[in-house]
Design an enzyme around this catalytic site. Structure first.
Site, short mmCIF file in Angstrom:
data_model
loop_
_atom_site.label_atom_id
_atom_site.label_comp_id
_atom_site.label_asym_id
_atom_site.label_seq_id
_atom_site.Cartn_x
_atom_site.Cartn_y
_atom_site.Cartn_z
N LEU A 56 -28.46 1.31 29.66
CA LEU A 56 -27.09 1.46 30.15
C LEU A 56 -26.28 2.21 29.26
CD1 LEU A 56 -26.97 -0.94 32.99
CD2 LEU A 56 -28.45 0.92 32.92
N ALA A 57 -26.09 3.07 28.71
CA ALA A 57 -25.42 3.74 27.64
C ALA A 57 -24.83 4.96 27.56
CB ALA A 57 -26.13 3.31 26.44
N GLU A 58 -23.94 5.26 28.60
CA GLU A 58 -23.55 6.47 29.00
C GLU A 58 -23.02 7.50 27.61
OE1 GLU A 58 -22.54 3.84 30.66
OE2 GLU A 58 -23.65 4.03 32.47
N GLN A 80 -25.61 8.13 36.09
CA GLN A 80 -26.11 7.55 37.59
C GLN A 80 -25.07 7.67 38.48
OE1 GLN A 80 -27.21 3.25 37.69
NE2 GLN A 80 -29.14 4.09 37.89
N ALA A 82 -21.02 9.30 38.95
CA ALA A 82 -20.02 10.28 37.95
C ALA A 82 -18.96 9.05 37.56
CB ALA A 82 -19.19 11.34 38.90
N PHE A 84 -19.17 6.49 36.04
CA PHE A 84 -19.68 5.94 34.80
C PHE A 84 -19.57 6.97 33.60
CE2 PHE A 84 -23.17 3.80 37.49
CZ PHE A 84 -22.25 3.04 38.44
N HIS A 127 -17.66 3.81 42.74
CA HIS A 127 -18.87 4.77 42.98
C HIS A 127 -18.16 5.80 44.00
CE1 HIS A 127 -20.79 1.13 41.83
NE2 HIS A 127 -21.93 1.74 41.69
#
Lengths: 325, 335
Positions: A56-58, A80, A82, A84, A127
């Site tokens: 988890l490292a955008e 995953q 937008a 984020f 979300h």
């Protein structure tokens, strides 16, 4: 060819791209298992080693894509949700956008960042976001936001083939909601072109994503009252297709711009400015916008969410007002 | 002019006198280039933000000479020294600092954004730590393409506080990518001592991500060279990333605008006594590899190269505004 939903169109295009070009690979959170929306389902089995689950490292998902794209790979990254992507804002806006410019064309970045955006799914504040305006503001990044499955297919293919960074926005509410018979369906193959989806003489509605579908529904509603609306699917948000925008605005002289992103600083302002600067004499009424209210997050509660989201009824009401002006 | 050398043999080979001579020449070039750069700044030939590398020369010269031709480099904004040590044309670097047509990016980049793709020098980055994930991407591409090519990622101690530092180290180790993380610890992130902004030691962080991590004397060009050669062998053998913390010191402020209120002149004097150029000079003289005449020859050649670079930059025209929109986007090809 059978009918396809948006998500099926995305998956089929990724499959085809992986099959057709060894340089293409996918990376993102949970993509091996298929991803939250199943866009990448089944692909890791078919293309082992080329569908990579990332931490988890955008920021790094995008940063890695830059490095890999420079050296001849064609990464297709998935963020995953937008919501984020902002953790990777710097990588897209401060690094990827200017790569070709700073190297004067000695190097380029054929990379795509796909991400599901938009509301209407009771996702609440983290979300449901519309993020397009932040990124469409940045020269050097193409931003694509189709509405129909056939355009998802053709434009995602074009995005993967493009030598520039492309942010490919997939409206999550439409993933399974919108289905289209693919045979004979119009499919835009060029990033940067809008399409007049419905011809009309009384006013012109500009929209993209879920709002394009709501605008088409609104156009049918008001047609019963004898109001004939033209509807333009913008398809690409950066660069905007100024030619089609101006042609469509001039054709009716009345302009209604629709987006679910919040009003202030949204793309509607830019489209309105283009029309005001270049088609002022053709206008018969002030430009109208139907957009999300200036509230930071989309609220969770379904009634509040409905209040936040523009829909066919709100669009139809604004269109009737505009037609009567 | 500097040139890239190719080095056969293993990391344990000590460089011979010819190679030491090159190290000495390059370090003196980096020193003199920066002194001249500072001078050109005060004369108004160079504008904007300027960060000089003076004092840290052993890091660039030791590390860059340990690389191979196919390897790629990304670095931070204090990047003149790295470009020079990689063999990027000093004339074109100076022209870029002047913002001229013959600069590496024709005046688009300036001091902090040098690049030369033909040398695998993929740029200086002025967003701290933003280039660390890029380096992992370069390494990932090499791994996926099954090519023996690594990325040298140079950054300062200030990067360690950034989230991307941790993301990149984790990913590099997780995916076995050939990346040398090379931290130039010059003790200060602008005016804050690194120990005041970090709760632990830097190599401990790197080791926690499961890669070899060492702290070395970054004022000793031989030590930097040997350790980076080890790192190259490690990456080249498919063993994943390698982390080097090189303890160094910058003699000048963070930038030209830095009044340096955070440190005492004494501290700078203490470090100057450990000067990397002086140390190598002595090392070579003690072993009969260099005499005073030889040293004077190095100085003379460097002075000429730097003067030539200034003359080249000064003679180069200002960029025309008609170039402003070029290469905004790459054009689609059939490729």
């Amino acid at each position: 060819m059978a009918a396809m939903t948006v998500i099926e169109a995305v998956r089929a295009t990724l499959d085809e791209a992986l099959g057709g070009d060894e340089r293409v690979f996918l990376l993102g959170e949970d993509v091996e298992a298929g991803g939250v929306f199943r866009a990448t389902e089944g692909l890791v089995a078919k293309y082992p080693g080329r569908v990579l689950d990332s931490p988890l490292a955008e920021s790094s998902i995008i940063g890695l894509s830059i490095g890999a794209a420079h050296y001849g790979m064609r990464p297709v990254a998935e963020i995953q949700f937008a919501d984020f992507i902002h953790a990777g804002f710097d990588q897209l806006c401060s690094e990827a956008s200017r790569w070709s410019y700073r190297t004067r064309g000695d190097s380029w970045l054929p990379m795509v960042v796909r991400t599901p955006w938009g509301g209407g799914v009771h996702g609440g504040q983290h979300h449901s976001q519309s993020i397009e305006a932040y990124y469409a503001h940045m020269p050097g990044i193409k931003v694509v936001a189709p509405s129909f499955p056939a355009d998802y297919r053709s434009l995602l293919k074009a995005a993967i083939a493009d030598p520039n960074p492309v942010l490919f926005l997939e409206h999550k509410r439409t993933y399974r909601l919108v289905k289209q018979e693919m045979e004979g369906a119009p499919a835009e193959e060029v990033i940067g072109r809008a399409r007049i989806t419905r011809r009309g003489e009384d006013l012109t509605i500009f929209a993209y994503g879920l709002m394009l579908h709501e605008s088409l529904a609104a156009a049918e509603q008001i047609a019963a009252d004898g109001i004939d609306a033209m509807v333009v699917d913008l398809l690409t948000l950066n660069p905007l297709d100024r030619e089609t925008i101006l042609e469509a605005a001039k054709a009716t002289g009345k302009v209604l711009i629709v987006h679910e992103d919040t009003l202030t600083g949204g793309l509607g302002g830019e489209i309105a400015a283009i029309i005001a600067e270049h088609a002022f004499e053709h206008l018969d009424a002030p430009i109208r916008r139907v957009a999300g209210p200036d509230i930071p997050p989309m609220p969770f509660h379904h009634t509040m969410e409905s209040f936040f989201m523009p829909d066919r009824a709100k669009i139809a009401a604004a269109a009737r007002d505009l037609a009567a002006y | 002019m500097t040139q890239q050398i190719s080095l056969p043999g293993s990391a344990m080979d000590d460089p011979g006198s010819e190679q030491l001579g090159l190290f000495l020449y390059q370090m003196q070039l980096l020193r003199r280039f920066e002194e001249k750069t500072g001078e050109m700044y005060t004369k108004g030939k160079i504008r904007g933000f300027l960060h000089l590398y003076t004092g840290q020369e052993a890091c660039a010269v030791g590390a860059l000479n340990a690389l191979r031709e196919q390897d790629q480099i990304v670095t931070h904004y204090r990047d003149h020294g790295h470009a020079l040590a990689r063999g990027v044309d000093a004339n074109r670097i100076m022209a870029e600092l002047f913002g001229r047509v013959d600069g590496l990016s024709g005046g688009r980049g300036g001091s902090m954004h040098l690049y030369d793709v033909s040398k695998g020098f993929l740029g200086g980055y002025a967003i701290v730590a933003a280039h660390l994930p890029l380096a992992v991407g370069l390494g990932l591409a090499a791994r996926m393409q099954k090519e023996d090519r690594l990325a040298l990622c140079i950054f300062g101690d200030g990067s360690v506080g950034e989230g991307e530092f941790h993301e990149a180290l984790n990913l590099a180790a997780l995916w076995d990518t050939p990346v040398i993380f090379f931290c130039e610890n010059n003790l200060y992130g602008m005016g804050v001592r690194f120990a005041e902004s970090l709760s632990t030691q830097i190599p401990k962080l790197a080791a926690a991500y499961n890669m070899p991590a060492v702290s070395i004397n970054g004022m000793d060009v031989l030590e930097v060279y040997r350790e980076t050669r080890k790192a190259v062998e490690h990456c080249s053998a498919g063993n994943g990333p390698y982390f080097i913390e090189a303890m160094t010191y910058r003699y000048r402020g963070h930038s030209m605008a830095d009044p340096e209120l955070y440190r005492l002149k004494d501290e700078i004097e203490q470090y100057r006594k450990r000067d990397a150029i002086e140390a190598l000079k002595q090392h070579m003289m003690e072993r009969g590899m260099l005499d005073q005449a030889g040293w004077e020859d190095v100085v003379r050649r460097v002075d000429k190269a730097v003067d030539d670079a200034v003359a080249f930059a000064d003679a180069s025209p200002e960029p025309g505004l008609d170039t402003l929109y070029g290469n905004l986007m790459a054009e689609p090809t059939d490729d």
